[in-house]
Structure formats: C-alpha cells, structure tokens
Design a protein around this motif. Structure first.
Motif, PDB file in Angstrom:
ATOM      1  N   GLU A  45      41.483  33.641  42.137  1.00  0.00           N
ATOM      2  CA  GLU A  45      42.309  34.243  43.184  1.00  0.00           C
ATOM      3  C   GLU A  45      42.611  35.705  42.901  1.00  0.00           C
ATOM      4  OE1 GLU A  45      45.746  32.215  44.458  1.00  0.00           O
ATOM      5  OE2 GLU A  45      44.795  30.248  44.553  1.00  0.00           O
ATOM      6  N   THR A  46      42.662  36.063  41.623  1.00  0.00           N
ATOM      7  CA  THR A  46      42.995  37.452  41.277  1.00  0.00           C
ATOM      8  C   THR A  46      41.948  38.413  41.808  1.00  0.00           C
ATOM      9  OG1 THR A  46      44.139  36.732  39.291  1.00  0.00           O
ATOM     10  CG2 THR A  46      43.497  39.042  39.402  1.00  0.00           C
ATOM     11  N   ASN A  47      40.678  38.220  41.405  1.00  0.00           N
ATOM     12  CA  ASN A  47      39.673  39.189  41.843  1.00  0.00           C
ATOM     13  C   ASN A  47      39.175  38.930  43.256  1.00  0.00           C
ATOM     14  OD1 ASN A  47      37.688  37.149  41.587  1.00  0.00           O
ATOM     15  ND2 ASN A  47      37.297  37.700  39.453  1.00  0.00           N
ATOM     16  N   LEU A  48      39.391  37.738  43.780  1.00  0.00           N
ATOM     17  CA  LEU A  48      38.952  37.463  45.149  1.00  0.00           C
ATOM     18  C   LEU A  48      39.793  38.229  46.163  1.00  0.00           C
ATOM     19  CD1 LEU A  48      36.907  35.791  46.766  1.00  0.00           C
ATOM     20  CD2 LEU A  48      38.617  33.985  46.904  1.00  0.00           C
ATOM     21  N   TYR A  49      41.079  38.381  45.863  1.00  0.00           N
ATOM     22  CA  TYR A  49      41.978  39.006  46.827  1.00  0.00           C
ATOM     23  C   TYR A  49      42.473  40.398  46.418  1.00  0.00           C
ATOM     24  CZ  TYR A  49      42.203  34.216  48.557  1.00  0.00           C
ATOM     25  OH  TYR A  49      41.876  32.970  49.027  1.00  0.00           O
ATOM     26  N   THR A  50      42.260  40.775  45.159  1.00  0.00           N
ATOM     27  CA  THR A  50      42.838  42.043  44.703  1.00  0.00           C
ATOM     28  C   THR A  50      41.812  43.059  44.233  1.00  0.00           C
ATOM     29  OG1 THR A  50      43.115  41.244  42.417  1.00  0.00           O
ATOM     30  CG2 THR A  50      44.924  40.841  43.964  1.00  0.00           C
ATOM     31  N   SER A  51      40.557  42.670  44.057  1.00  0.00           N
ATOM     32  CA  SER A  51      39.524  43.605  43.624  1.00  0.00           C
ATOM     33  C   SER A  51      38.853  44.253  44.830  1.00  0.00           C
ATOM     34  CB  SER A  51      38.471  42.883  42.777  1.00  0.00           C
ATOM     35  OG  SER A  51      37.392  43.750  42.504  1.00  0.00           O
ATOM     36  N   ARG A  52      38.442  45.500  44.673  1.00  0.00           N
ATOM     37  CA  ARG A  52      37.712  46.170  45.749  1.00  0.00           C
ATOM     38  C   ARG A  52      36.326  45.568  45.959  1.00  0.00           C
ATOM     39  NH1 ARG A  52      38.773  52.703  45.087  1.00  0.00           N
ATOM     40  NH2 ARG A  52      41.048  52.649  45.239  1.00  0.00           N
TER      41      ARG A  52
END
Length: 362
Positions: free
Chosen positions: A260-267
């Motif tokens: 969920e971290t990189n799915l929603y917060t990474s460019r």
C-alpha cells in the motif's frame, strides 16, 4: 537568466551529473547508434501543432540504470546513463551465453556461459568492450537485437514525456527556469496519482511506438542489419523476443515489492504492475495497424513468455521469483488502483492538450 553551457544545464537538471562525451566514438559504437536512432525516432514521430523544439540527446557519467528528460527553452533534453547502456547489453550477452536461453538459435556453447566477465567502458577503443558474450554469430546478433529493443524502449519512454507534453505541464509556470522552486511546486498542483498517470502514459507511448516499429521491421526484413538472424525472425519469434526483452528490462530496473505504501504514495507504479499493464498495449496497437491476426498471436504469447523469461532470467543470474509479488499484481486492490490511474487519464489529458506535440491516447 544568462546563457549557460550544456554541461552546466545538465549538471543542474540531473543533480550534479556530468556529460559522458562520445563525439569521437565511431559510427559502429553503441553510443552513436542509439544517439542516431533517438534523433530518427524523434523526427519520425507524427507531430501536431507548433513544433519548433529540438532534441538534445546525450549520455551521463553514471553507473546507475536510469535516464533523464527535461526541457529548457526550445530544447527537449534526453540523457541516458552510461550504466543503462552497459548493463542492458551485458545482461543480454549473459543471457544469450546461456545455452538454455532460446536454445534453437545458432549453436550455443556452455563455455560462453562459464567465462563471462564484466564489461569495460572505453577500454582505449572508444567503445564499451564486452568479454565472452555468445561466440555464435546468430546468438550474438540476437543479444544485440534484444539490447536494442530494451534501450529504444527506455529512449521512447523519455520521448513520451516530451512529445505528450508531460514536462511542459510539470513546468507550466516557467519553462525558462532551470531549477525547480518551492513556488513552482505549489503552482503545478500535480498529485501522486497524476505522476503515476504520466509515467504510465510514457510507458504506453514507448510500447505503442515500438510496436509500430516492430511491425515495420517485420515488413522490411530484406533491409534487416543482421542477415544471419533473418531466418529466425518469424512474427511469432519476433513478438517473443520483444516480450522477453522488455520483461528482462523491468527485472534489471528492479523489483520493488507491491504494498500500500508504494502503490499509493510513489510517483512510479511498481515495476511488476508497469510490466503487466504495458505488455497488453501492443494488442490494440496491432489491431489499429490492421493486423488482427498478429494481435491474436501476440496475446497468446504473453503468459507463456512471462513464465519462460522468469525461468531463464533466474537460471542465468541465480535469482528467484517472488511469486507473492507476482500474485499481488492481479489482486482487487491493484486492479482498482490501476483503474483509478486509467480514469485519471481523462482528467489530466485536457491539461496536456495545451502542450502535446504527439497525438494523445483516447
């Protein structure tokens, strides 16, 4: 702003990197080949509207696998890290040195696989030297063809940022300024979802452009630069080589786990998701080109080549596939967010229309 030189422009926009100069490299140098191909692709891409900008293409002194695209005044800049060229070519030289990889091509030797050494950059010959790649001509040519596919995909991705207006949108408050100020960050109002949408659009641009290029190559095999390889270049094989090449490229780029971290917060979307989404784009492109049979053939190869590429890559480089990460790409959560990115395209497309010089996707 006072006029400044190219080296200083690049240093500012690439966070301190230096230009890797290749002006004295021969016409047969990989660096020269890709520079020339970038200009050809840039010139041949159908343009719309005002197109008074020029491409400035070059290389950076960096071992990292990466590329940079930025704008300044009337120029579109694309700089590829040297490490990208070296790593990709070395990857496919190693893969095709493995007799189990496309074993039907040429006469593979286990000695090629056993004595493969790391490459040397500019070993007094104005060229990158690769030691002990495939000794068989056909396998050596196939290693180059796959490297060519992967590197042109990288170049086309960066070109998509330019020609689809992404960089003008990101710099819409002041395209003359080199450095990104806090004031401009506020003015841009670009969300993480927008960034992900732009990156996926650049992937789509690269995949679409190269599918058309592949289609043209298949129709003009009489001018193919590696005649010894032509008997291997059926439509099925060419699609397989393309799928294998781009899949390996994403493995080289990295294996960021999906959560969920990189799915929603990474460019950037995780590479597994980008690969999965991009792999299906050629189907619609081939249909648009009037090759429905080719589209069906390509679609039938996607899953098969995914499994084959994972197996061959893992055997060659002694790695393992994290199947939990692969499974996650098909979960409802990833599917829902992928749909959100797709739907967001219709929100961001009108903003890009002011800057795009290529025809944008529907």
């Amino acid at each position: 702003m006072n006029e400044i030189g190219l080296a200083e422009i690049v240093r500012i926009r690439t966070k301190g990197k230096s230009i890797f100069y290749t002006d004295d490299y021969s016409e047969r140098s990989y660096y020269t080949i890709y520079k020339n191909m970038a200009q050809i692709m840039y010139d041949k891409t159908p343009k719309i509207g005002n197109n008074d900008r020029k491409l400035v293409f070059g290389y950076l002194e960096s071992d990292a696998v990466n590329a940079s695209a930025f704008i300044y005044k009337k120029n579109d800049y694309i700089f590829i890290n040297c490490g990208t060229i070296v790593k990709i070519h070395d990857t496919f030289n190693k893969l095709l040195s493995n007799p189990r990889v496309f074993s039907e091509v040429g006469k593979p030797k286990y000695s090629d696989y056993r004595y493969h050494y790391d490459p040397v950059i500019n070993n007094g010959e104005n060229q990158t030297v690769f030691f002990n790649g495939p000794t068989d001509e056909k396998r050596r040519d196939l290693a180059f063809l796959m490297s060519y596919f992967a590197i042109l995909y990288v170049i086309q991705h960066e070109m998509g940022h330019h020609l689809n207006g992404h960089l003008q949108l990101l710099n819409e408050s002041d395209v003359e300024t080199l450095e990104m100020t806090e004031e401009r960050k506020t003015l841009e109002k670009i969300s993480i979802l927008d960034y992900q949408t732009l990156e996926m659009d650049a992937d789509a641009f690269a995949t679409s452009a190269f599918t058309a290029h592949l289609h043209s190559m298949l129709e003009n095999l009489d001018t193919f630069p590696f005649p010894a390889l032509v008997p291997q270049l059926s439509k099925k094989n060419m699609y397989s080589y393309w799928l294998f090449s781009v899949h390996c490229l994403y493995r080289v780029l990295g294996n960021i786990k999906i959560d969920e971290t990189n799915l929603y917060t990474s460019r950037y979307f995780p590479y597994r998701v980008r690969q999965a989404l991009s792999s299906r784009i050629p189907i619609s492109v081939l249909v648009h080109l009037g090759d429905k049979e080719g589209a069906e053939l390509y679609a039938s190869l996607i899953d098969k080549m995914f499994r084959y590429t994972e197996e061959m890559y893992n055997i060659t480089f002694e790695t393992q596939t994290d199947f939990s990460d692969v499974i996650v790409t098909s979960t409802d959560k990833v599917a829902e967010h992928s749909k959100n990115v797709h739907d967001n395209w219709h929100n961001i497309k009108p903003r890009l229309m002011n800057y795009a010089r290529a025809i944008l996707a529907d």
